[in-house]
Design a protein around this motif. Structure first.
Motif, mmCIF file in Angstrom:
data_model
loop_
_atom_site.group_PDB
_atom_site.id
_atom_site.type_symbol
_atom_site.label_atom_id
_atom_site.label_comp_id
_atom_site.label_asym_id
_atom_site.label_seq_id
_atom_site.Cartn_x
_atom_site.Cartn_y
_atom_site.Cartn_z
ATOM 1 N N ALA A 1 0.836 -1.206 0.000
ATOM 2 C CA ALA A 1 0.000 0.000 0.000
ATOM 3 C C ALA A 1 0.869 1.254 0.000
ATOM 4 C CB ALA A 1 -0.925 -0.008 1.209
ATOM 5 N N HIS A 2 1.948 1.238 0.769
ATOM 6 C CA HIS A 2 2.859 2.389 0.801
ATOM 7 C C HIS A 2 3.482 2.616 -0.571
ATOM 8 C CE1 HIS A 2 6.583 4.665 1.585
ATOM 9 N NE2 HIS A 2 5.931 5.196 2.600
ATOM 10 N N TYR A 3 3.901 1.540 -1.215
ATOM 11 C CA TYR A 3 4.520 1.655 -2.538
ATOM 12 C C TYR A 3 3.521 2.177 -3.562
ATOM 13 C CZ TYR A 3 6.706 0.247 -6.932
ATOM 14 O OH TYR A 3 7.227 0.227 -8.195
ATOM 15 N N GLN A 4 2.309 1.664 -3.531
ATOM 16 C CA GLN A 4 1.300 2.120 -4.481
ATOM 17 C C GLN A 4 0.997 3.597 -4.290
ATOM 18 O OE1 GLN A 4 -1.750 -0.789 -3.594
ATOM 19 N NE2 GLN A 4 -1.142 -2.116 -5.302
ATOM 20 N N ASN A 5 0.982 4.044 -3.038
ATOM 21 C CA ASN A 5 0.760 5.464 -2.775
ATOM 22 C C ASN A 5 1.938 6.290 -3.274
ATOM 23 O OD1 ASN A 5 -0.797 7.675 -1.326
ATOM 24 N ND2 ASN A 5 1.167 7.800 -0.273
ATOM 25 N N SER A 6 3.164 5.790 -3.078
ATOM 26 C CA SER A 6 4.349 6.515 -3.532
ATOM 27 C C SER A 6 4.352 6.673 -5.043
ATOM 28 C CB SER A 6 5.614 5.785 -3.082
ATOM 29 O OG SER A 6 5.714 5.762 -1.669
ATOM 30 N N LYS A 7 3.844 5.685 -5.746
ATOM 31 C CA LYS A 7 3.809 5.768 -7.217
ATOM 32 C C LYS A 7 2.877 6.868 -7.704
ATOM 33 C CE LYS A 7 2.921 1.440 -8.233
ATOM 34 N NZ LYS A 7 2.693 0.225 -9.089
ATOM 35 N N THR A 8 1.898 7.248 -6.875
ATOM 36 C CA THR A 8 1.041 8.356 -7.279
ATOM 37 C C THR A 8 1.763 9.695 -7.171
ATOM 38 O OG1 THR A 8 0.126 8.722 -5.053
ATOM 39 C CG2 THR A 8 -0.965 7.072 -6.444
ATOM 40 N N TRP B 1 13.038 4.133 -5.009
ATOM 41 C CA TRP B 1 13.081 4.854 -3.740
ATOM 42 C C TRP B 1 12.524 4.030 -2.588
ATOM 43 C CZ3 TRP B 1 15.735 8.772 -2.122
ATOM 44 C CH2 TRP B 1 15.342 9.521 -1.020
ATOM 45 N N GLU B 2 11.653 3.090 -2.898
ATOM 46 C CA GLU B 2 10.901 2.370 -1.870
ATOM 47 C C GLU B 2 11.798 1.555 -0.942
ATOM 48 O OE1 GLU B 2 7.333 1.460 0.097
ATOM 49 O OE2 GLU B 2 7.784 2.920 -1.483
ATOM 50 N N PHE B 3 12.980 1.147 -1.408
ATOM 51 C CA PHE B 3 13.840 0.271 -0.611
ATOM 52 C C PHE B 3 14.286 0.912 0.701
ATOM 53 C CE2 PHE B 3 16.947 2.959 -2.642
ATOM 54 C CZ PHE B 3 17.935 3.096 -1.671
ATOM 55 N N ILE B 4 14.296 2.252 0.788
ATOM 56 C CA ILE B 4 14.963 2.930 1.899
ATOM 57 C C ILE B 4 14.408 2.510 3.255
ATOM 58 C CG2 ILE B 4 15.221 5.191 2.990
ATOM 59 C CD1 ILE B 4 15.740 6.384 0.306
ATOM 60 N N ARG B 5 13.114 2.395 3.371
ATOM 61 C CA ARG B 5 12.509 2.100 4.686
ATOM 62 C C ARG B 5 12.407 0.607 4.966
ATOM 63 N NH1 ARG B 5 6.732 1.628 4.256
ATOM 64 N NH2 ARG B 5 6.315 2.987 6.042
ATOM 65 N N MET B 6 12.800 -0.245 4.016
ATOM 66 C CA MET B 6 12.614 -1.684 4.187
ATOM 67 C C MET B 6 13.335 -2.273 5.397
ATOM 68 S SD MET B 6 10.542 -2.767 1.832
ATOM 69 C CE MET B 6 9.947 -2.502 0.151
ATOM 70 N N PRO B 7 14.594 -1.895 5.711
ATOM 71 C CA PRO B 7 15.242 -2.502 6.884
ATOM 72 C C PRO B 7 14.517 -2.231 8.202
ATOM 73 C CG PRO B 7 16.867 -1.445 5.476
ATOM 74 C CD PRO B 7 15.515 -1.027 4.955
ATOM 75 N N CYS B 8 13.617 -1.247 8.214
ATOM 76 C CA CYS B 8 12.910 -0.892 9.455
ATOM 77 C C CYS B 8 11.717 -1.811 9.729
ATOM 78 C CB CYS B 8 12.422 0.554 9.390
ATOM 79 S SG CYS B 8 13.722 1.763 9.044
ATOM 80 N N LEU B 9 11.383 -2.699 8.796
ATOM 81 C CA LEU B 9 10.169 -3.504 8.938
ATOM 82 C C LEU B 9 10.222 -4.416 10.157
ATOM 83 C CD1 LEU B 9 9.676 -4.487 5.179
ATOM 84 C CD2 LEU B 9 8.371 -2.788 6.481
ATOM 85 N N ALA B 10 11.376 -5.011 10.421
ATOM 86 C CA ALA B 10 11.500 -5.916 11.571
ATOM 87 C C ALA B 10 12.566 -5.404 12.527
ATOM 88 C CB ALA B 10 11.841 -7.325 11.087
ATOM 89 N N TRP B 11 12.679 -4.102 12.628
ATOM 90 C CA TRP B 11 13.706 -3.493 13.468
ATOM 91 C C TRP B 11 13.442 -3.792 14.946
ATOM 92 C CZ3 TRP B 11 18.103 -1.906 11.702
ATOM 93 C CH2 TRP B 11 18.953 -1.152 12.514
#
Length: 593
Positions: A430-437, A445-455
């Protein structure tokens, strides 16, 4: 992770060589519009163009101390390690050591002209201030003037500062992890690209928690701001003088909000919306990315066939030709071998490469044009070499690389700083789809926040705003009209929270003011540091060099030379420094802002 660790041990024993493709290499920029009467000036580099491959001396030889003790390093520079509390809530507990480098002021410290240190942060998060000053400090010193020391520091957890952030048990394990599944790429490269990035992010967060030695929770912007105050006080001062780029604007805004009475001169350049950053949203960085990309397209059309290797008569044709390159590489990637490495040029590499050139268009667009032209003919070598790095080098002596910058370190800062985000894949989608708008460039760009998913679930008690302060001296914020990742809008928004602050606009594409050559901009910054003069609100500075080389004939060049004008020796020196800085700038890496 046992198989990975085993492979890592095998890699070290056998000294296998791997290729890491994702690092910034700056190159020559376009010729400048300014010329100087009576001289054929040659471009020269004041210092190395690339980040230091290895230290020229042992940082272990410097003991961390609470007082600054400077040691000669890197030819004519000086280095130190400042001892600071690891946890400022318990200052008598463990300690951290902040690695620092300085270029001494051009005037003696006991002179009435001496104005103290200016601290620098190159962004990232995770960028090394030591590398920045070793590489470009002489140019920055020329810009701000001889009255200041230029001081770079590696933020806690980063580079040569300790404790360091590391998710991997060996260098080989890290290299295998990143090479087998690169961190940067396009979420549109395949049907499973986003889900693979999600899975990789989960693994990185898990590794961070499992391999934490107890120091990880203290690697954040709040503590780094406190470290900066300690650095200033160790110099015998109470007010900070600072120039922060990209993520460095978050650090600067945090300091100004936490310690408003300790602001001397504070420039934040390439300004991030700090509220969005601390919310771990990363959702409004790309507002002007399309403008930056169109500066390539429109600039290529304007340059003509002699000035731009990827020329076409209209912007629509250039865009169509880029799409053809994308389609071709989706169908058939191109194998490449160079003198030092090898790899495959594919769709994701081209997308990531184009995006990175948007940071430094004046340095990179001519190279990109040639690379795209070659790709259209089936040759991927030029594009591959744009961000080619030395091959991975094994070492039997672990101390040889004990202070190298690590790719995962920036994640510690942004994930510790930011609000926890849901690890659920549907929320990531959902975040990625919103970013594409917001932007077509969301795929890289979407990769940046990925390491925070299971931080790890550390307490979020550090400073996260509000960014509102009546500082002891007004801030200067600088933004470009077409910055690909820190839109001008963010500078204007952040300025509203700091009483008396002014936004200086530079009319250029590129990330941060130093990505282009503008004497106007850098003179304002120089005057701000020297005597506190702020530009008038609404000031817009032009740039003094074209993105693409001009296509004058020899006869035209003679006429052009005769029409040039003389400028002062000081302006000429400043111009050369700014031009060199634009060639070498890589502010914002490794994480992207």
């Amino acid at each position: 992770m046992a198989p990975v660790a085993f492979v890592g041990r095998v890699a070290i024993s056998c000294c296998l060589i791997f290729v890491a493709l994702w690092f910034f290499v700056a190159e020559e920029s376009s010729p400048a519009r300014y010329k100087f009467q009576g001289e054929e000036h040659q471009s020269h580099r004041a210092c190395s163009n690339s980040a230091l491959a290895k230290d020229d001396f042992s940082w272990d030889s410097i003991s961390p101390t609470e007082e600054l003790i400077w040691t000669d390093c890197y030819s004519d520079n000086q280095c130190a390690r400042l001892k600071v509390p690891l946890d400022y809530a318990h200052p008598d507990g463990g300690s951290a050591a902040i690695a620092m480098i300085r270029i001494h002021s051009g005037v003696p410290h006991n002179s009435s002209s001496y104005r103290g240190p200016i601290l620098l942060n190159p962004g990232g998060p995770g960028g090394s201030g030591v590398d920045l000053v070793a590489r470009a400090g002489a140019m920055i010193s020329t810009i701000v003037g001889p009255a200041f020391d230029i001081v770079g520091f590696d933020p806690r957890g980063i580079g040569r500062s300790t404790p360091r952030v590391s998710f991997f048990t060996t260098r080989a394990e890290r290299e295998i992890a990143f090479v087998s599944d690169p961190q940067f790429g396009s979420m549109n490269a395949s049907t499973d690209a986003l889900s693979r990035a999600w899975a990789r992010g989960i693994l990185q967060g898990q590794l961070a928690g499992e391999r934490d030695d107890g120091s990880l929770r203290f690697i954040n912007t709040d503590h780094t701001a406190r470290d900066m105050l300690k650095i200033v006080q160790a110099h015998g001062h109470e007010k900070l003088q600072y120039w922060g780029f990209s993520y460095g604007s978050v650090l600067g805004a945090t300091f100004a909000s936490m310690f408003p009475e300790n602001v001397g001169r504070l420039v934040i350049d390439g300004v991030v919306d700090s509220e969005n950053y601390f919310a771990t949203e990363w959702s409004n960085n790309l507002l002007d990315t399309e403008k930056a990309w169109m500066s390539f397209v429109d600039g290529c059309v304007a340059a003509g066939p002699h000035g731009c290797a990827f020329f076409a008569p209209t912007a629509a044709e250039i865009s169509s030709n880029v799409d053809k390159v994308y389609t071709s590489l989706r169908e058939r990637p191109i194998p490449v071998r160079t003198d030092t490495s090898f790899g495959v040029v594919d769709y994701t590499m081209v997308r990531a490469t184009i995006f990175r050139t948007l940071y430094s268009p004046y340095a990179q667009f001519p190279r990109l044009a040639q690379a795209l032209a070659d790709l259209s003919q089936g040759n991927g070598t030029a594009l591959f070499k744009m961000f080619e790095t030395p091959v991975f080098e094994c070492a039997c002596d672990p101390s040889r690389f004990q202070f190298e910058s690590l790719r995962e370190a920036g994640s510690a800062i942004l994930c510790n700083d930011g609000k926890r985000i849901s690890p659920e894949y549907k929320q990531v989608l959902a975040h990625y789809q919103n970013s594409k708008t917001v932007s077509d460039w969301a795929d890289v760009w979407e990769f940046i926040r990925m390491p925070c998913l299971a931080w790890p679930e550390f307490p979020k008690t550090h400073f996260q705003g509000p960014f509102i302060a009546n500082t002891s001296f007004p801030l200067l914020l600088v933004g470009n009209t077409a910055d690909p990742v820190t839109p001008l809008w963010a500078a204007k928004k952040m300025s509203q929270g700091f009483a008396g602050s002014v936004v200086l606009t530079q009319d250029s594409p590129g990330h941060c003011s130093v990505s282009a050559v503008s004497l106007c901009t850098q003179k304002y910054i120089q005057r701000y540091f020297a005597d506190g003069t702020l530009p008038e609100p609404g000031t817009v500075c032009p740039v003094d060099a074209p993105i693409f080389p001009t296509s004058h004939s020899a006869a035209d060049a003679d006429v052009h030379e005769q029409s040039t004008f003389a400028v002062s020796a000081a302006d000429r020196e400043l111009f050369e420094a700014v031009r060199e800085l634009a060639k070498t700038s890589n502010f914002g890496f490794p994480m992207g802002i």
